[in-house]
Design an enzyme around this catalytic site. Structure first.
Site, short mmCIF file in Angstrom:
data_model
loop_
_atom_site.label_atom_id
_atom_site.label_comp_id
_atom_site.label_asym_id
_atom_site.label_seq_id
_atom_site.Cartn_x
_atom_site.Cartn_y
_atom_site.Cartn_z
N TYR A 53 0.84 -1.21 0.00
CA TYR A 53 0.00 0.00 0.00
C TYR A 53 0.86 1.24 0.00
CZ TYR A 53 -4.02 -2.96 1.28
OH TYR A 53 -5.01 -3.91 1.31
N SER A 234 -13.69 -4.41 1.17
CA SER A 234 -14.58 -3.73 0.22
C SER A 234 -16.06 -3.90 0.57
CB SER A 234 -14.31 -4.20 -1.22
OG SER A 234 -13.00 -3.84 -1.63
N LEU A 236 -18.26 -1.81 0.89
CA LEU A 236 -19.11 -0.89 0.11
C LEU A 236 -18.89 -1.06 -1.39
CD1 LEU A 236 -18.75 2.32 2.33
CD2 LEU A 236 -20.66 0.70 2.24
N GLY A 239 -17.42 1.73 -2.96
CA GLY A 239 -18.21 2.96 -2.81
C GLY A 239 -19.56 2.86 -3.52
N LEU A 241 -21.91 0.87 -3.00
CA LEU A 241 -23.00 0.62 -2.06
C LEU A 241 -23.29 1.80 -1.13
CD1 LEU A 241 -22.32 -3.16 -1.40
CD2 LEU A 241 -24.47 -2.19 -2.29
N THR A 242 -22.73 2.96 -1.45
CA THR A 242 -23.17 4.18 -0.77
C THR A 242 -24.33 4.79 -1.57
OG1 THR A 242 -21.74 5.65 -2.05
CG2 THR A 242 -20.79 4.70 -0.05
N GLY A 243 -24.46 4.35 -2.84
CA GLY A 243 -25.48 4.90 -3.73
C GLY A 243 -24.98 6.10 -4.52
N LYS A 244 -23.73 6.54 -4.26
CA LYS A 244 -23.30 7.79 -4.90
C LYS A 244 -23.05 7.68 -6.40
CE LYS A 244 -18.39 7.59 -3.54
NZ LYS A 244 -17.39 8.24 -2.68
N1 LIG Z 1 -6.75 -8.02 0.86
C1 LIG Z 1 -7.03 -7.35 -0.22
O1 LIG Z 1 -6.70 -7.75 -1.34
C2 LIG Z 1 -7.78 -6.05 -0.09
C3 LIG Z 1 -8.38 -5.46 -1.23
C4 LIG Z 1 -9.09 -4.28 -1.06
C5 LIG Z 1 -9.17 -3.69 0.19
N2 LIG Z 1 -8.55 -4.26 1.28
C6 LIG Z 1 -8.60 -3.63 2.63
O2 LIG Z 1 -9.91 -3.22 2.90
C7 LIG Z 1 -9.98 -1.82 3.11
C8 LIG Z 1 -11.29 -1.29 2.57
O3 LIG Z 1 -11.41 -1.62 1.19
P1 LIG Z 1 -12.15 -0.65 0.20
O4 LIG Z 1 -11.53 0.71 0.29
O5 LIG Z 1 -12.22 -1.32 -1.12
O6 LIG Z 1 -13.59 -0.59 0.91
P2 LIG Z 1 -15.00 -0.06 0.39
O7 LIG Z 1 -15.80 0.18 1.62
O8 LIG Z 1 -15.60 -0.97 -0.60
O9 LIG Z 1 -14.70 1.32 -0.36
C9 LIG Z 1 -14.18 2.39 0.36
C10 LIG Z 1 -14.25 3.66 -0.50
O10 LIG Z 1 -15.61 4.01 -0.74
C11 LIG Z 1 -15.79 5.41 -0.58
N3 LIG Z 1 -16.57 5.61 0.65
C12 LIG Z 1 -16.39 5.00 1.86
N4 LIG Z 1 -17.29 5.41 2.76
C13 LIG Z 1 -18.09 6.28 2.13
C14 LIG Z 1 -19.22 7.04 2.54
N5 LIG Z 1 -19.68 6.94 3.79
N6 LIG Z 1 -19.80 7.83 1.62
C15 LIG Z 1 -19.35 7.93 0.36
N7 LIG Z 1 -18.26 7.24 -0.09
C16 LIG Z 1 -17.64 6.42 0.78
C17 LIG Z 1 -14.38 6.00 -0.43
O11 LIG Z 1 -13.80 6.23 -1.71
P3 LIG Z 1 -13.88 7.64 -2.49
O12 LIG Z 1 -14.06 8.73 -1.49
O13 LIG Z 1 -12.60 7.73 -3.23
O14 LIG Z 1 -15.03 7.50 -3.43
C18 LIG Z 1 -13.63 4.83 0.21
O15 LIG Z 1 -12.24 4.89 0.02
C19 LIG Z 1 -8.71 -1.27 2.45
O16 LIG Z 1 -8.27 -0.05 2.96
C20 LIG Z 1 -7.74 -2.38 2.75
O17 LIG Z 1 -7.25 -2.25 4.08
C21 LIG Z 1 -7.88 -5.44 1.14
#
Ligand SMILES: NC(=O)c1ccc[n+]([C@@H]2O[C@H](COP(=O)([O-])OP(=O)(O)OC[C@H]3O[C@@H](n4cnc5c(N)ncnc54)[C@H](OP(=O)(O)O)[C@@H]3O)[C@@H](O)[C@H]2O)c1
Length: 348
Positions: A53, A234, A236, A239, A241-244
Site C-alpha cells: 500500500y 470492500s 461498500l 463505494g 454501495l453508498t449509492g453515490k
Molecule cells: N486483501 C485485499 O486484497 C484487499 C483489497 C481491497 C481492500 N482491502 C482492505 O480493505 C480496506 C477497505 O477496502 P475498500 O476501500 O475497497 O472498501 P469499500 O468500503 O468498498 O470502499 C471504500 C471507498 O468508498 C468510498 N466511501 C467510503 N465510505 C463512504 C461514505 N460513507 N460515503 C461515500 N463514499 C464512501 C471511499 O472512496 P472515495 O471517497 O474515493 O469515493 C472509500 O475509500 C482497504 O483499505 C484495505 O485495508 C484489502
C-alpha cells in the site's frame, strides 16, 4: 463498538477494522493521522495495511501506508492500543518488490517482514497475512477455472508455516492469516497445521459485500467450524454501495472518477447497478442509511470477524463506524435476500 475474538486467539478485535490503503495516495499523512486518532477514540482497535500500500500499487508509493502508520505509532506512543495487521504480497510481476516473482519462500518472506516491522516502527505485528496466493487460482474477481499442471513452483504450504512458526518464536509476529484465498487453500493450510503442529491460519481477508456474497458458499462454513473468520474487505463495493454512483453519477474526487482507478471495473456492471438501486430503495423504505445498511449486513454474519472499512474523508469515516449502531430487522434482511436472489452476486 462491538468486538469479536480473532480466530481462537486471545485478541478481541473491533468488528469494524480500519482500512488504510488510500493513505499515501488519495489521503495525506495528516489525514491518515486524523483517521487513526478518531477511529481509536471510537474503539476501533484493529487496523489493516499491507507492504504494497498505497493502492493503486506503484513503485513510488510502495510501503508508504505502513510508513504513515509507523510515524503515527512513534508520535502518539499508542502502539500497544492497536492490533495491527499487515500483509506480504504473493507472486508479482513488479520487479521493485524483491525482484518480482514468488515471495513466500524463507528468504523473501523474512526480508518482507523485517521491512514491514521497520516501516511500522514496531517490534511485532499482531496479524501477518499472505496477501494473495502464489499459485495460479481464482482471486481478485477472476472467473472460470483453468488448471495448470505445470504450476508447481510455488512455496509449499508447510515451508510457509515453518517460517511463520519461526517468526512467532522470535516475537516478530503473533498470528498469521490468509487473504484472497480459496476454500481449497484455507482447508489445506488448516489440515497441515493440525497434522504437523504448526501455526494456524486465524483469519481470511476476502471481499464480501451486498454485490458479492460468494464467500457464503464453501468458505463461510470453514470459517465458522475452524474458527478462522472472515475479515471482509470492500464492504461498500468500492463505494457503489453508498449509492453515490447511481444514475451514472461520478462525483468529483470519488474513487471511480479518478484516473488512477480506471482499470478497476469489478463493481461496474448492469446487474450490479440494478441491485444497488434495489438496496437503495430498501434503505429509503426503512429510513436507514444505505452505506450503514451495507456495512451492518457484513458485520452481523456469523462467519465474519471484522469488516474492513475504507474512507477518504472524516465524514465518511464517521458514517461507516457508526454503522455498528444500526439495527437490521428481519424484514430488512428478508428484502435484502430477495435482491440477492434476483441478482445473485452480480460483482463476484
Ligand atoms: N486483501 C485485499 O486484497 C484487499 C483489497 C481491497 C481492500 N482491502 C482492505 O480493505 C480496506 C477497505 O477496502 P475498500 O476501500 O475497497 O472498501 P469499500 O468500503 O468498498 O470502499 C471504500 C471507498 O468508498 C468510498 N466511501 C467510503 N465510505 C463512504 C461514505 N460513507 N460515503 C461515500 N463514499 C464512501 C471511499 O472512496 P472515495 O471517497 O474515493 O469515493 C472509500 O475509500 C482497504 O483499505 C484495505 O485495508 C484489502
Amino acid at each position: 463498538m462491538n468486538y469479536n475474538k480473532l480466530g481462537n486467539t486471545d485478541l478481541n478485535v473491533s468488528t469494524i477494522c480500519l482500512g488504510t490503503m488510500t493513505w499515501g495516495e488519495q489521503n495525506s499523512q495528516g489525514e491518515g493521522f486524523q483517521q487513526m486518532d478518531y477511529a481509536l477514540d471510537q474503539g476501533v482497535n484493529f487496523w489493516d495495511t499491507a507492504e504494497i500500500y498505497s493502492i493503486p500499487m506503484r513503485e513510488e508509493t510502495y510501503g508508504e501506508t505502513e510508513r504513515i502508520i509507523g510515524n503515527w505509532f512513534q508520535k502518539s506512543g499508542k502502539r500497544d492500543k492497536v492490533i495491527i495487521a499487515t500483509k506480504v504480497c504473493g507472486n508479482t510481476s513488479n520487479k521493485y518488490i524483491r525482484g518480482g516473482g514468488y515471495n513466500f519462500g524463507k528468504k523473501k518472506i523474512t526480508q518482507a517482514l523485517d521491512k514491514s516491522l521497520s516501516r511500522l516502527k514496531t517490534d511485532y505485528i499482531d496479524l501477518y497475512q499472505l496477501h494473495w496466493p502464489e499459485r495460479n487460482t481464482n482471486f481478485f474477481g477472476m472467473h472460470g477455472y483453468e488448471h495448470d499442471e505445470n504450476d508447481n513452483n510455488w512455496t509449499p504450504f508447510e515451508e510457509i508455516l515453518e517460517s511463520v512458526e519461526k517468526f512467532i518464536k522470535q516475537g516478530k509476529i503473533r498470528y498469521v492469516g490468509l487473504s484472497n484465498e480459496t476454500a481449497w487453500g484455507l482447508s489445506k493450510f488448516l489440515e497441515l497445521s493440525k497434522l504437523k503442529n504448526l501455526p494456524k491460519m486465524m483469519s481470511v481477508q476476502n471481499p464480501y459485500n451486498l454485490l458479492n456474497r460468494t464467500y457464503e458458499v464453501g468458505l463461510a462454513e470453514i470459517s465458522v467450524r475452524e474458527k478462522s473468520g472472515l475479515l471482509a474487505y470492500s464492504p461498500l463495493a468500492f463505494g457503489y454501495l453508498t449509492g453515490k454512483y447511481r444514475n451514472n453519477n461520478f462525483p468529483e474526487k470519488s474513487r471511480m472518477k479518478l484516473k488512477i482507478f480506471k482499470d478497476f471495473t469489478r463493481y461496474k456492471n448492469e446487474n450490479g447497478q440494478k441491485a444497488v438501486d434495489e438496496y437503495y430503495n430498501i434503505s429509503k423504505k426503512y429510513n436507514i442509511d444505505l452505506t450503514q445498511m451495507s456495512i451492518k449486513f457484513c458485520e452481523i454474519q456469523p462467519f465474519v470477524t471484522s469488516v474492513i472499512i475504507g474512507a477518504t474523508t472524516m465524514e465518511q469515516l464517521k458514517t461507516n463506524i457508526e454503522s455498528v449502531n444500526v439495527t437490521l430487522t428481519t424484514d430488512i434482511i428478508n428484502e435484502i435476500n430477495e435482491v440477492q436472489k434476483k441478482y445473485p452476486n452480480p460483482c463476484p
